[in-house]
Enzyme design. Sequence first.
Site, PDB file in Angstrom:
ATOM      1  N   HIS A 230      -3.257   6.915   2.588  1.00 38.34           N
ATOM      2  CA  HIS A 230      -3.740   5.635   2.076  1.00 38.34           C
ATOM      3  C   HIS A 230      -5.091   5.357   2.739  1.00 38.34           C
ATOM      4  CE1 HIS A 230      -4.236   1.537   1.098  1.00 38.34           C
ATOM      5  NE2 HIS A 230      -3.800   1.050   2.245  1.00 38.34           N
TER       6      HIS A 230
ATOM      7  N   CYS B 240       0.811  -1.229   0.000  1.00 34.20           N
ATOM      8  CA  CYS B 240       0.000   0.000   0.000  1.00 34.20           C
ATOM      9  C   CYS B 240       0.839   1.272   0.000  1.00 34.20           C
ATOM     10  CB  CYS B 240      -0.947  -0.001   1.195  1.00 34.20           C
ATOM     11  SG  CYS B 240      -2.035  -1.413   1.175  1.00 34.20           S
TER      12      CYS B 240
ATOM     13  N   ASN C 211     -10.305   0.021   0.342  1.00 33.31           N
ATOM     14  CA  ASN C 211      -8.842   0.029   0.339  1.00 33.31           C
ATOM     15  C   ASN C 211      -8.371  -0.526  -1.005  1.00 33.31           C
ATOM     16  OD1 ASN C 211      -6.134  -0.662   0.638  1.00 33.31           O
ATOM     17  ND2 ASN C 211      -6.365  -1.452   2.721  1.00 33.31           N
TER      18      ASN C 211
HETATM   19  N1  ACO Z   1     -18.366  -8.228  10.069  1.00 28.98           N
HETATM   20  C1  ACO Z   1     -18.732  -8.494  11.338  1.00 28.98           C
HETATM   21  N2  ACO Z   1     -17.870  -8.838  12.302  1.00 28.98           N
HETATM   22  C2  ACO Z   1     -16.568  -8.907  11.974  1.00 28.98           C
HETATM   23  C3  ACO Z   1     -16.103  -8.641  10.676  1.00 28.98           C
HETATM   24  C4  ACO Z   1     -17.069  -8.286   9.716  1.00 28.98           C
HETATM   25  N3  ACO Z   1     -16.734  -8.016   8.450  1.00 28.98           N
HETATM   26  N4  ACO Z   1     -14.759  -8.776  10.654  1.00 28.98           N
HETATM   27  C5  ACO Z   1     -14.391  -9.120  11.892  1.00 28.98           C
HETATM   28  N5  ACO Z   1     -15.483  -9.209  12.693  1.00 28.98           N
HETATM   29  C6  ACO Z   1     -15.550  -9.560  14.102  1.00 28.98           C
HETATM   30  C7  ACO Z   1     -14.388 -10.414  14.537  1.00 28.98           C
HETATM   31  O1  ACO Z   1     -14.651 -11.777  14.260  1.00 28.98           O
HETATM   32  C8  ACO Z   1     -14.339 -10.143  16.010  1.00 28.98           C
HETATM   33  O2  ACO Z   1     -15.336 -10.877  16.652  1.00 28.98           O
HETATM   34  P1  ACO Z   1     -15.084 -11.522  18.102  1.00 28.98           P
HETATM   35  O3  ACO Z   1     -14.850 -10.335  19.008  1.00 28.98           O
HETATM   36  O4  ACO Z   1     -16.358 -12.257  18.379  1.00 28.98           O
HETATM   37  O5  ACO Z   1     -13.894 -12.397  17.959  1.00 28.98           O
HETATM   38  C9  ACO Z   1     -14.718  -8.655  16.096  1.00 28.98           C
HETATM   39  O6  ACO Z   1     -15.424  -8.363  14.870  1.00 28.98           O
HETATM   40  C10 ACO Z   1     -13.551  -7.732  16.236  1.00 28.98           C
HETATM   41  O7  ACO Z   1     -12.565  -8.142  15.282  1.00 28.98           O
HETATM   42  P2  ACO Z   1     -11.238  -7.335  15.048  1.00 28.98           P
HETATM   43  O8  ACO Z   1     -10.441  -7.966  13.957  1.00 28.98           O
HETATM   44  O9  ACO Z   1     -10.573  -7.137  16.397  1.00 28.98           O
HETATM   45  O10 ACO Z   1     -11.856  -5.975  14.530  1.00 28.98           O
HETATM   46  P3  ACO Z   1     -11.153  -4.584  14.471  1.00 28.98           P
HETATM   47  O11 ACO Z   1     -11.835  -3.648  15.371  1.00 28.98           O
HETATM   48  O12 ACO Z   1      -9.656  -4.688  14.549  1.00 28.98           O
HETATM   49  O13 ACO Z   1     -11.499  -4.134  12.961  1.00 28.98           O
HETATM   50  C11 ACO Z   1     -10.444  -4.052  10.802  1.00 28.98           C
HETATM   51  C12 ACO Z   1     -11.095  -4.932  11.872  1.00 28.98           C
HETATM   52  C13 ACO Z   1     -11.446  -3.032  10.331  1.00 28.98           C
HETATM   53  C14 ACO Z   1      -9.990  -4.927   9.664  1.00 28.98           C
HETATM   54  C15 ACO Z   1      -9.233  -3.328  11.434  1.00 28.98           C
HETATM   55  O14 ACO Z   1      -8.406  -4.249  12.088  1.00 28.98           O
HETATM   56  C16 ACO Z   1      -8.393  -2.567  10.445  1.00 28.98           C
HETATM   57  O15 ACO Z   1      -8.793  -1.539   9.950  1.00 28.98           O
HETATM   58  N6  ACO Z   1      -7.147  -3.054  10.213  1.00 28.98           N
HETATM   59  C17 ACO Z   1      -6.125  -2.351   9.432  1.00 28.98           C
HETATM   60  C18 ACO Z   1      -6.276  -2.509   7.990  1.00 28.98           C
HETATM   61  C19 ACO Z   1      -5.149  -1.756   7.367  1.00 28.98           C
HETATM   62  O16 ACO Z   1      -4.781  -0.670   7.777  1.00 28.98           O
HETATM   63  N7  ACO Z   1      -4.547  -2.302   6.356  1.00 28.98           N
HETATM   64  C20 ACO Z   1      -3.451  -1.561   5.751  1.00 28.98           C
HETATM   65  C21 ACO Z   1      -2.707  -2.285   4.895  1.00 28.98           C
HETATM   66  S1  ACO Z   1      -3.657  -3.278   3.758  1.00 28.98           S
HETATM   67  C22 ACO Z   1      -2.545  -3.694   2.532  1.00 28.98           C
HETATM   68  O17 ACO Z   1      -1.376  -3.442   2.601  1.00 28.98           O
HETATM   69  C23 ACO Z   1      -3.086  -4.468   1.354  1.00 28.98           C
END
Ligand code: ACO
Length: 332
Positions: free
Chosen positions: A259, A114, A289
């Site tokens: 990004h 990214c 993204n």
């Molecule tokens: N719908 C519903 N629930 C979900 C989903 C979904 N799509 N995805 C995850 N959950 C659930 C999980 O299973 C978990 O449930 P649990 O508590 O029962 O175990 C809960 O939601 C929380 O999961 P987390 O993974 O801790 O969620 P988080 O608050 O971290 O959000 C997200 C997830 C949005 C993906 C976040 O981690 C994020 O933005 N990460 C960074 C992404 C990024 O910056 N990427 C950059 C580089 S990408 C690249 O280089 C290609």
Amino acid sequence: MATIRSLLIGTGSYVPDFVLTNDILEELVDTNDEWIVKRTGIRERRIGPGMTTWQMGVEAGRKALQSAKVPPEEIDMLILSTCTPDTYSPTVSGYVQEALGLKKAAAVDINACCTGFCYASDIADCYIKAGKAKTILVVSAETLHRITDYTDRGTCVLFGDAAGAAVYRACEDENEQSGILSSFMAADGSGADYLYMEALPVEEDPLHSDRKFSEKNRFLKMQGAAVVRFTASAVPHAIDMALQRAGLTAADVDWVVPHQANLRILQIIAQKFGIPNEKIYVNMDRYGNTSSASIPLCLDEMNDKGLLKKGQVIVCTGFGGGLTYGAFVLRL
Ligand code: ACO
């Protein structure tokens, strides 16, 4: 000797027609619109099943050349960033060079996930400042639908396809204050496995004995929370360093173009630098993204809307697989 500056003289972008909404994703995995919007800020993204990365790159590149009013034969170099190449050989840039008729351009692919557009712009700036190239086309193109596991709700709600492009041109006018003013590119391999996707099947890996060959390793796996923790410190550091190197402060910034990965990082930038939300450009609600394409996609949209004005200071910042991160400061 006169200082050479790399001016941004044109932008381009392309997104495929198909709109992948949160409603459609609700039918594929156990998720819902409310969760996706609240946690990611994404309402829809575009995907182009059947399209290749090079095809999207050509469309974005063509628009950037038109916007810059530069004929293809004036391009000295094409730098194409992607983490979703169609082929390892030939390079994706080879196909784009041929399709755009960039007859005298050197052409190279780079992969910084990214952060690809930031690295590619920095490399372009180095070539221009060294006097090795006058006019450079940067294209960032991604077909992320091909590496997305549509059974994994933790990643499939995030990604979309797009391409973005920029034309940089050397300027030796002593009175010209515009151009790329500074940059800071970095990486932290200790978090390499937070974003993992195999290119060629790994049969035996001495460091990762648990990693056996599987078709699923073609899909991007992400430890999302770890990536968020990393970006929370890495991105402000990159912006800080780039601003310091430009001799500027956050008060001088007209736009931050980050990004488009997650809303939280935008909030962190706003709080850390006291930059109002209106100055942080966001379009992830419509495109999700799109990896290295996301920053030039924003720049082109801003250009089309007439938001980019001569003299404005823009900070572009990227972060992603590697883990890579970086920022550069541009005066229009
Ligand atoms: N719908 C519903 N629930 C979900 C989903 C979904 N799509 N995805 C995850 N959950 C659930 C999980 O299973 C978990 O449930 P649990 O508590 O029962 O175990 C809960 O939601 C929380 O999961 P987390 O993974 O801790 O969620 P988080 O608050 O971290 O959000 C997200 C997830 C949005 C993906 C976040 O981690 C994020 O933005 N990460 C960074 C992404 C990024 O910056 N990427 C950059 C580089 S990408 C690249 O280089 C290609």
